[in-house]
Design an enzyme around this catalytic site. Structure first.
Site, PDB file in Angstrom:
ATOM      1  N   ASP A 103      16.228  89.007  17.740  1.00 51.98           N
ATOM      2  CA  ASP A 103      16.891  89.634  16.530  1.00 51.98           C
ATOM      3  C   ASP A 103      16.133  89.114  15.420  1.00 51.98           C
ATOM      4  O   ASP A 103      16.139  87.824  15.198  1.00 51.98           O
ATOM      5  CB  ASP A 103      18.470  89.464  16.562  1.00 51.98           C
ATOM      6  CG  ASP A 103      19.159  90.165  17.692  1.00 51.98           C
ATOM      7  OD1 ASP A 103      18.623  91.029  18.227  1.00 51.98           O
ATOM      8  OD2 ASP A 103      20.287  89.806  17.852  1.00 51.98           O
TER       9      ASP A 103
HETATM   10  N1  URA Z   1      20.943  87.508  22.305  1.00 46.77           N
HETATM   11  C1  URA Z   1      21.036  88.081  20.781  1.00 46.77           C
HETATM   12  O1  URA Z   1      22.310  88.302  20.582  1.00 46.77           O
HETATM   13  N2  URA Z   1      20.159  88.010  20.227  1.00 46.77           N
HETATM   14  C2  URA Z   1      18.760  87.618  20.346  1.00 46.77           C
HETATM   15  O2  URA Z   1      17.757  87.537  19.615  1.00 46.77           O
HETATM   16  C3  URA Z   1      18.606  87.114  21.752  1.00 46.77           C
HETATM   17  C4  URA Z   1      19.785  87.201  22.673  1.00 46.77           C
END
Ligand code: URA
Length: 240
Positions: A103
């Site tokens: 993310d």
């Molecule tokens: N889980 C999440 O919430 N975000 C990420 O970037 C990777 C795993």
């Protein structure tokens, strides 16, 4: 010129140590002759190497990188909203693609490659590569809520498999808890959704390992090539 076992590792045959065992076992031929002597130097441009009867090559076209992604960068090659992308942080942006994604506000280890087969296999749900995250949340969740997450099952947006959650530290004053979470799936925003489901706000999230690959020594915002042994390892993870 390079040592035979290094050539074998770079060609993706096996790790350097395993390559030494193959040499010792008489399974490697240089220009048609079995070589058992350790540390022999070969000319990778002129010599022909066979391992267990099969010719092996170094494929110069394939690139494998790891990046320590900072927060604030999106894990895409192009962003239609003109946000900062991880491609600004890698050297060969023409040819590299992220393996899965983190993310925008998650930091940590991300692999990049132009090996489409590897990307496909590593991100395929059936492969279940373990990934380790460090998450800081507020408020400190109860033991019961954490056990609920560990068992897996429905978390509102989807169901998750059982996972490992270990306490790293509490900060009573801030009312935050920091946990190490190991999951073997990669559903969209999975770790954030897990903790949001039990009523926590996510303060920070960082991925610290993919299988046994870790960021050790790689500073935030920096990238580096995987070593030959690491390439062998990720290929093995992907079942190649
Ligand atoms: N889980 C999440 O919430 N975000 C990420 O970037 C990777 C795993």
């Amino acid at each position: 010129m390079m040592r035979l076992q290094k050539f074998m590792a770079m060609a993706g045959v096996a790790s350097r140590r395993q390559s030494e065992k193959l040499i010792e076992a008489g399974k490697v031929k240089v220009n048609g002759h079995v070589v058992k002597e350790m540390g022999m130097k070969i000319d990778e441009k002129r010599d022909t190497i066979h391992v267990q009867g099969k010719r092996v090559f170094i494929n110069e076209d394939k690139l494998y990188y790891m990046l320590n992604k900072p927060r604030g960068y999106v894990s895409t090659v192009n962003d239609e909203k003109n946000r900062k992308t991880i491609m600004e942080l890698v050297p060969d942006e023409e040819r590299l693609y992220p393996v899965g994604r983190l993310d925008q506000n998650t930091s940590g280890i991300l692999l990049l490659t132009n090996d489409g087969d590897l990307t496909y296999r590593l991100t395929h749900p059936k492969h279940e590569v373990t990934k380790k995250y460090v998450i800081k949340v507020k408020p400190i969740p109860s033991k019961e809520k954490l056990s609920e997450l560990r068992k897996g099952g429905d978390i509102g947006v989807y169901s998750i498999a059982p996972c490992e959650i270990r306490l790293r530290r509490f900060d009573e004053e801030e009312n935050t808890g920091t946990y190490e979470v190991t999951i073997s799936e990669g559903k969209n925003r999975q770790v954030r959704n897990m903790f949001e489901y039990i009523g926590c706000e996510v303060v920070t999230l960082k991925r610290i390992a993919i299988g046994e690959l870790t960021l050790k020594g790689l500073r935030l915002g920096k990238s580096r090539k995987l070593t030959p042994d690491e390439i062998v390892y990720v290929k093995k993870l992907a079942g190649i």
